[in-house]
Design an enzyme around this catalytic site. Sequence first.
Site, PDB file in Angstrom:
ATOM      1  N   HIS A  11       0.837  -1.204   0.000  1.00 55.57           N
ATOM      2  CA  HIS A  11       0.000   0.000   0.000  1.00 55.57           C
ATOM      3  C   HIS A  11       0.878   1.264   0.000  1.00 55.57           C
ATOM      4  O   HIS A  11       2.044   1.195  -0.379  1.00 55.57           O
ATOM      5  CB  HIS A  11      -1.006  -0.039   1.161  1.00 55.57           C
ATOM      6  CG  HIS A  11      -1.652  -1.403   1.301  1.00 55.57           C
ATOM      7  ND1 HIS A  11      -2.653  -1.827   0.469  1.00 55.57           N
ATOM      8  CD2 HIS A  11      -1.372  -2.460   2.123  1.00 55.57           C
ATOM      9  CE1 HIS A  11      -2.982  -3.079   0.795  1.00 55.57           C
ATOM     10  NE2 HIS A  11      -2.225  -3.483   1.784  1.00 55.57           N
ATOM     11  N   GLU A  33      -1.949   0.196   8.151  1.00 55.25           N
ATOM     12  CA  GLU A  33      -1.080  -0.846   7.612  1.00 55.25           C
ATOM     13  C   GLU A  33       0.040  -0.228   6.768  1.00 55.25           C
ATOM     14  O   GLU A  33       1.179  -0.684   6.800  1.00 55.25           O
ATOM     15  CB  GLU A  33      -1.905  -1.810   6.751  1.00 55.25           C
ATOM     16  CG  GLU A  33      -1.080  -2.921   6.127  1.00 55.25           C
ATOM     17  CD  GLU A  33      -1.857  -3.742   5.104  1.00 55.25           C
ATOM     18  OE1 GLU A  33      -3.052  -3.469   4.905  1.00 55.25           O
ATOM     19  OE2 GLU A  33      -1.240  -4.630   4.491  1.00 55.25           O
ATOM     20  N   HIS A  74       2.994  -6.916   4.467  1.00 54.69           N
ATOM     21  CA  HIS A  74       1.606  -6.539   4.761  1.00 54.69           C
ATOM     22  C   HIS A  74       1.244  -6.893   6.191  1.00 54.69           C
ATOM     23  O   HIS A  74       1.967  -7.623   6.868  1.00 54.69           O
ATOM     24  CB  HIS A  74       0.633  -7.299   3.827  1.00 54.69           C
ATOM     25  CG  HIS A  74       0.686  -6.855   2.403  1.00 54.69           C
ATOM     26  ND1 HIS A  74      -0.203  -5.951   1.865  1.00 54.69           N
ATOM     27  CD2 HIS A  74       1.549  -7.170   1.407  1.00 54.69           C
ATOM     28  CE1 HIS A  74       0.091  -5.741   0.592  1.00 54.69           C
ATOM     29  NE2 HIS A  74       1.161  -6.469   0.287  1.00 54.69           N
ATOM     30  N   GLU A 121       1.864 -11.586   5.557  1.00 55.05           N
ATOM     31  CA  GLU A 121       0.895 -10.882   6.407  1.00 55.05           C
ATOM     32  C   GLU A 121       1.400 -11.101   7.828  1.00 55.05           C
ATOM     33  O   GLU A 121       1.285 -12.189   8.388  1.00 55.05           O
ATOM     34  CB  GLU A 121      -0.509 -11.485   6.239  1.00 55.05           C
ATOM     35  CG  GLU A 121      -1.071 -11.387   4.830  1.00 55.05           C
ATOM     36  CD  GLU A 121      -1.696 -10.026   4.533  1.00 55.05           C
ATOM     37  OE1 GLU A 121      -1.678  -9.145   5.417  1.00 55.05           O
ATOM     38  OE2 GLU A 121      -2.191  -9.833   3.406  1.00 55.05           O
TER      39      GLU A 121
HETATM   40 ZN    ZN Z   1      -1.957  -5.258   2.763  1.00 53.64          ZN
END
Ligand code: ZN
Length: 327
Positions: free
Chosen positions: A117, A154, A209, A291
Amino acid sequence: MSYVGPDFDPPQPRRSPLRRPLTMAVAAVAVGAVAGWGVWQAVGDTGGGNGGSGSTAGPQTRSATTPAPSPDPTGDATASGGDGKDGGGKGGPSGSSSAPAATGPLKGKVVVIDPGHNPGNFQHTDEINRKVNIGTTSKECDTTGTATNDGHTEARFTLDVARRLRTLLEQQGATVEFTQDDDRAWGPCIDERARIGNEAKADAVVSIHADGSGAGNRGFHVILPGAVHEGAADTRPIVAPSRELGERVAGHFVRATGSAPSNYVGDGTGLVTRTDLGGLNLSTVPKVFIECGNMRDSKDAALLMSGDWRQKAARGISEGIAGFLKN
Ligand code: ZN
């Protein structure tokens, strides 16, 4: 509600790569990780390991058309000014030259780190909602990413961990390139993120992430590319090496952080294979996503906001990458 910035610690002091016999460390970790996973699975897998409700979240969980559930723009803007400088990394454009150590076990290796992101995506919804072709289908250029319930994004988390990771890899002599370093207003799009790794001829790419799943869903998982051969996507040559990279990252992540593999996807293995992510589908070099935890679970969020824990996470990922590259 006043914004209270997370307590970031500076990265650990530089260590000489010569003091650490990496090959031995990798061998030890292979055993330790397996033992650790057994324990985690025995103790923690009460939910059967299946993706339950709320587990649809992936790295591209939320469309930019959906407003962020908690983070207000003001709070995030404050965070933008606050944590980037304390993240232990250096600024500078993502395309700038890396500054690897003059020597080290990873000398000559190129690692591309993809901080998931972008903090600016929240303000550029039109741009990031534009569809790009990922071979199998069209998908949004990028997403905002998720946030903790009290508004820590995030996108800030991924940048901080990525910068810590860069420092650790460069200390071992690797050349490191970022897909973005908070040096652009939004994005890049997922197809461009893949292209940056491809054009760098990266030996390994890791996309950082944190997930946005339901409360009670905890732990990390590494996402591996599945075999895709459609349109511009052909992952077949990278499936096997990416799995090896991902297994090493997962094993070292367990050991470095003490975090358990996800209790909601991956059946306790910490590994999930997907064929719907543009960043993986379009990669021609070994690549995985990680993640690191679930930002919407308060216990995981507390870890994800800890500078100490982030440093451990970066160390685990770096050791996984190093193990893969030295093999
Ligand atoms: Zn993400």
